[in-house]
Design an enzyme around this catalytic site. Structure first.
Site, PDB file in Angstrom:
ATOM      1  N   GLU A  82       0.839  -1.209   0.132  1.00 14.81           N
ATOM      2  CA  GLU A  82      -0.035  -0.225  -0.404  1.00 14.81           C
ATOM      3  C   GLU A  82       0.905   1.099   0.082  1.00 14.81           C
ATOM      4  OE1 GLU A  82      -2.195  -0.626   3.830  1.00 14.81           O
ATOM      5  OE2 GLU A  82      -3.593  -1.975   2.445  1.00 14.81           O
ATOM      6  N   TYR A 201       1.763   6.581  13.441  1.00 16.60           N
ATOM      7  CA  TYR A 201       1.031   5.871  12.124  1.00 16.60           C
ATOM      8  C   TYR A 201      -0.364   6.989  12.135  1.00 16.60           C
ATOM      9  CZ  TYR A 201       2.198   1.933   9.687  1.00 16.60           C
ATOM     10  OH  TYR A 201       3.061   1.303   9.098  1.00 16.60           O
TER      11      TYR A 201
HETATM   12  C1  LIG Z   1       4.067  -8.610   3.807  1.00 15.70           C
HETATM   13  C2  LIG Z   1       4.269  -7.465   4.079  1.00 15.70           C
HETATM   14  C3  LIG Z   1       3.446  -6.523   3.986  1.00 15.70           C
HETATM   15  C4  LIG Z   1       4.204  -5.185   3.406  1.00 15.70           C
HETATM   16  N1  LIG Z   1       3.783  -3.832   3.297  1.00 15.70           N
HETATM   17  C5  LIG Z   1       3.979  -3.269   2.908  1.00 15.70           C
HETATM   18  C6  LIG Z   1       2.686  -1.851   2.665  1.00 15.70           C
HETATM   19  O1  LIG Z   1       2.093  -2.161   2.533  1.00 15.70           O
HETATM   20  N2  LIG Z   1       3.467  -0.765   1.812  1.00 15.70           N
HETATM   21  C7  LIG Z   1       4.842  -0.802   2.176  1.00 15.70           C
HETATM   22  O2  LIG Z   1       5.088   0.809   2.318  1.00 15.70           O
HETATM   23  N3  LIG Z   1       5.267  -1.518   2.761  1.00 15.70           N
HETATM   24  C8  LIG Z   1       4.996  -2.495   3.306  1.00 15.70           C
HETATM   25  N4  LIG Z   1       6.000  -3.597   3.764  1.00 15.70           N
HETATM   26  C9  LIG Z   1       7.509  -3.061   3.712  1.00 15.70           C
HETATM   27  C10 LIG Z   1       8.454  -3.027   2.831  1.00 15.70           C
HETATM   28  O3  LIG Z   1       7.979  -3.960   1.660  1.00 15.70           O
HETATM   29  C11 LIG Z   1       9.414  -3.471   3.988  1.00 15.70           C
HETATM   30  O4  LIG Z   1       9.550  -2.744   5.011  1.00 15.70           O
HETATM   31  C12 LIG Z   1      11.004  -2.664   2.432  1.00 15.70           C
HETATM   32  O5  LIG Z   1      10.802  -3.354   1.780  1.00 15.70           O
HETATM   33  C13 LIG Z   1      12.284  -3.241   3.810  1.00 15.70           C
HETATM   34  O6  LIG Z   1      13.464  -3.302   3.064  1.00 15.70           O
HETATM   35  P1  LIG Z   1      14.788  -3.001   3.421  1.00 15.70           P
HETATM   36  O7  LIG Z   1      15.894  -3.479   2.731  1.00 15.70           O
HETATM   37  O8  LIG Z   1      14.985  -2.237   4.550  1.00 15.70           O
HETATM   38  O9  LIG Z   1      14.334  -4.720   4.472  1.00 15.70           O
HETATM   39  P2  LIG Z   1      14.678  -6.664   3.965  1.00 15.70           P
HETATM   40  O10 LIG Z   1      13.733  -6.125   2.742  1.00 15.70           O
HETATM   41  O11 LIG Z   1      14.629  -7.087   5.092  1.00 15.70           O
HETATM   42  O12 LIG Z   1      16.284  -6.178   3.123  1.00 15.70           O
HETATM   43  C14 LIG Z   1      17.308  -6.601   4.189  1.00 15.70           C
HETATM   44  C15 LIG Z   1      18.636  -7.514   3.372  1.00 15.70           C
HETATM   45  O13 LIG Z   1      19.468  -8.249   3.450  1.00 15.70           O
HETATM   46  C16 LIG Z   1      19.083  -8.965   3.576  1.00 15.70           C
HETATM   47  N5  LIG Z   1      20.349  -9.486   4.461  1.00 15.70           N
HETATM   48  C17 LIG Z   1      20.481  -9.785   5.534  1.00 15.70           C
HETATM   49  N6  LIG Z   1      21.251 -10.496   6.563  1.00 15.70           N
HETATM   50  C18 LIG Z   1      22.377 -10.572   5.576  1.00 15.70           C
HETATM   51  C19 LIG Z   1      23.812 -10.555   5.961  1.00 15.70           C
HETATM   52  N7  LIG Z   1      23.943 -10.627   7.440  1.00 15.70           N
HETATM   53  N8  LIG Z   1      24.476  -9.959   4.784  1.00 15.70           N
HETATM   54  C20 LIG Z   1      23.990  -9.875   3.807  1.00 15.70           C
HETATM   55  N9  LIG Z   1      22.712  -9.620   3.298  1.00 15.70           N
HETATM   56  C21 LIG Z   1      21.774  -9.987   4.478  1.00 15.70           C
HETATM   57  C22 LIG Z   1      18.390  -9.915   3.343  1.00 15.70           C
HETATM   58  O14 LIG Z   1      18.704 -11.326   2.442  1.00 15.70           O
HETATM   59  C23 LIG Z   1      17.518  -8.588   2.969  1.00 15.70           C
HETATM   60  O15 LIG Z   1      17.972  -8.885   1.375  1.00 15.70           O
HETATM   61  C24 LIG Z   1       5.204  -4.384   3.944  1.00 15.70           C
HETATM   62  C25 LIG Z   1       6.138  -5.859   4.088  1.00 15.70           C
HETATM   63  C26 LIG Z   1       5.721  -6.972   3.753  1.00 15.70           C
HETATM   64  C27 LIG Z   1       6.722  -8.696   3.637  1.00 15.70           C
END
Ligand SMILES: Cc1cc2nc3c(=O)[nH]c(=O)nc-3n(C[C@H](O)[C@H](O)[C@H](O)COP(=O)(O)OP(=O)(O)OC[C@H]3O[C@@H](n4cnc5c(N)ncnc54)[C@H](O)[C@@H]3O)c2cc1C
Length: 599
Positions: A82, A201
């Site tokens: 969303e 929020y």
């Molecule tokens: C079911 C669901 C619904 C969502 N709904 C919404 C929504 O409605 N609206 C919205 O805006 N957002 C939503 N989100 C949230 C959003 O998708 C995430 O907050 C965002 O994509 C997180 O990105 P990130 O890069 O911070 O973390 P992550 O996507 O968690 O990325 C972390 C990365 O680090 C890697 N990693 C972990 N440990 C290590 C390590 N030791 N060494 C190397 N790599 C490592 C992992 O493999 C991963 O690729 C939703 C997420 C989910 C799962």
């Protein structure tokens, strides 16, 4: 780093930082946060892409932003995003990312156009009695007591909400309201989640209060977010020289900690099962996505429930964060978020519908055709009387570029995976894909004698268990999450959903991009403001609008001593225009972008 708002700095392009070509950045994790940081390093710090390495534990980039599978074995989506217009940092990034769909356009251009041409809203926000309209009728039903709980929460001081649950600060009237039904299913809040985050929020999204009962508040990408957001960003970064090193879990970061200088001095990772350590200099920077909501997420299939694995393991981000946190108290408290999986787990499922008979039932509820390329349900539909508190949604179809026309991809989730289902008399977490499909078809209103056959032969249903999915909503204090760049740190930053930034809210793509922008702008002292979180809470028009909606349009009583202060002046007119008080006589419509009641 400083915050800004308005157009003046929004269009400013900073000059490349002096000496930037001799610096190198190591980004841990290839989720949205890291990729966004790489984008800001190139665009705003002027860093050559070749100096940036993204180290990713898995073989796939994008982290939580997934979209996988195929037409034979079924499509896979852990979630759908969303989104909204005031994801200020995210759109600041994506205005620069070339579209893969339309030459000459940016990803932002595409997103803008499709949401103008095909705006989101739902005809049916919830159902009851197997497919009947839930009858919420856009009403909030907070009443005076529930409404007061909400106002008190918004006005509470953040520090007074540390470690408090939502149920610690609001009462039964609030929990019985339609507002809470809309809210918790839209954002996945549970009663035991952080009251502080709930307050943030409310403030953050107050401009959308009128749109939460039918999702006219929301906007969506054309396809799943892997294809619409991750692929174009990755392509742009690679074309600028950024190196993606997959299957390389980072296992350790060692710091030199002195009172006034904290610097990361080595990074270790596993490659082909062997640990390699690289010593780092003052010219090396590490930016780490600490904590992940999708770590240990695991898929089941038609015949197998998804496994549940809450263990924190080497190679993951919780493990690495623990190792870092042990080195300095300002590096946060990962255990607050990664050891409470009974409070942070829920389960989703991707249902690939292959039998057109099911579409009839979907279309009856959605009141739209399924496979037209346009909005279908317009956000989730919640079966409000379901044991699992299940919701399902169908975004624009095809949801995958290679999805055949005769398939419809449904995203489904249950907020209570431990509760027993209504057709399948089991907790969702113990169910196979076919059992989940049966429970869904039951709540769609499919005749009882057709449910099993249609679930088994008309769907490919793949459930996904996510032990840490709402770990970011767990109760917390002011230091559980580290600052993006903690005090005295010279060459390191935290990014993602588990570090602190001012006024923004987690479980959003925006939070990942914002923290990435703040990290880059702080570490490299970029002379441009980071767009502040949209200030709708400081706009009196939004406050009046929210008063109108949360009171279900009931005008507020005005005490006699106050009357003379609002009669016959601008204040009285404004309050009447926004429906907060009863209008006396003719009231001209207001001027400006924030529409009054009903707008
Ligand atoms: C079911 C669901 C619904 C969502 N709904 C919404 C929504 O409605 N609206 C919205 O805006 N957002 C939503 N989100 C949230 C959003 O998708 C995430 O907050 C965002 O994509 C997180 O990105 P990130 O890069 O911070 O973390 P992550 O996507 O968690 O990325 C972390 C990365 O680090 C890697 N990693 C972990 N440990 C290590 C390590 N030791 N060494 C190397 N790599 C490592 C992992 O493999 C991963 O690729 C939703 C997420 C989910 C799962």
């Amino acid at each position: 780093m400083r915050y800004t708002r308005g157009n003046y700095e929004a269009f400013y392009q900073p000059l490349p930082k002096e000496g930037i070509e001799s610096k190198r950045v190591w980004l841990v994790g290839a989720g949205l946060s890291s990729m966004a940081a790489a984008g800001f390093l190139i665009r705003d710090a002027g860093m050559p892409g070749e100096n940036i390495t993204i180290l990713e534990a898995s073989g796939v980039d994008g982290g939580a932003l997934d979209g996988a599978g195929n037409a034979i074995t079924g499509w896979l989506l852990r979630g759908g995003r969303e989104m909204e217009n005031h994801f200020e940092c995210l759109w600041d990034l994506y205005r620069s990312v070339p579209s893969l769909e339309n030459e000459g356009s940016s990803v932002l251009d595409d997103f803008y156009r499709i949401n103008r041409e095909d705006p989101n809203f739902s005809y049916t926000r919830s159902t009851k009695n197997r497919g009947e309209d839930g009858g919420t009728d856009h009403k909030m039903t907070l009443g005076d007591i529930g409404g007061k709980d909400l106002v008190d929460l918004v006005l509470a001081l953040p520090e007074d909400l540390y470690d408090k649950k939502i149920s610690d600060v609001v009462g039964k009237h609030f929990f019985k309201s339609n507002f809470w039904l809309y809210w918790r299913t839209m954002f996945a809040f549970e009663e035991w989640h952080s009251a502080l985050e709930m307050k943030l929020y409310m403030q953050r999204f107050i401009h959308h209060i009128g749109g939460i009962s039918d999702f006219s508040a929301l906007k969506f990408t054309t396809y799943n977010q892997y294809e619409s957001l991750v692929l174009p960003l990755k392509k742009w970064l690679q074309s600028n020289g950024v190196r993606f090193q997959n299957d390389t879990p980072v296992t350790d970061l060692q710091f030199d900690i002195a009172e006034n200088k904290k610097s990361v001095r080595s990074i270790s990772w596993l490659r082909d099962g062997k640990e390699e350590t690289k010593e780092l200099t003052d010219d090396d920077y590490v930016i780490f996505t600490n904590g992940s909501l999708v770590e240990n997420s695991a898929w089941g299939d038609m015949d197998t429930p998804p496994p549940f694995d809450p263990e924190v393991k080497e190679g993951g981000s919780w493990y690495l964060w623990r190792k870092i946190a042990a080195q300095d108290p300002s590096f946060g408290n990962p255990d607050n978020f990664c050891t409470r999986t009974d409070e942070s787990t829920w389960e989703s499922a991707t249902i690939t519908v292959t039998d057109p008979e099911i579409r009839k039932y979907i279309e009856k509820i959605a009141k739209r055709a399924t496979n037209t390329g346009h909005t279908v349900t317009g956000g989730i539909v919640t079966a409000q009387d379901s044991g699992w508190l299940l919701s399902w949604t169908i975004n624009r179809q095809p949801q995958f570029i290679n999805q055949p026309d005769d398939q419809t991809v449904v995203w489904f989730y249950g907020l209570f995976p431990n509760a027993v289902g209504d057709y399948v008399k089991k907790p969702m977490r113990e169910c196979t894909g076919r059992e989940i499909a049966r429970e869904w078809l039951y709540h769609l209103g499919v005749p009882l004698d057709r449910i099993d056959d249609l679930a088994d032969n008309g769907t490919i249903t793949l459930p996904c268990m996510m032990p840490f999915i709402t770990s970011l909503f767990l109760t917390r204090n002011g230091t559980d999450r580290p600052k993006v760049v903690p005090e005295a740190v010279t060459n390191f930053a935290f990014i993602g959903q588990f570090c602190e930034t001012y006024r923004d809210t987690v479980f959003t793509t925006e939070y990942s991009v914002r923290t990435a922008m703040e990290a880059v702008y702080t570490l490299f002292d970029i002379d441009r403001g980071v767009p502040e979180v949209f200030g709708s809470i400081f706009d009196v028009r939004n406050l009046m609008k929210s008063a109108y909606y949360t009171r279900d349009g009931k005008p507020a009583p005005i005490l006699r001593p106050l009357r003379k202060h609002i009669e016959g002046n601008e204040l009285g007119r404004l309050l009447a225009q926004y429906g907060v008080i009863e209008a006396v006589g003719e009231v001209p419509p207001p001027i400006g972008a924030v529409a009054p009641k009903g707008g």
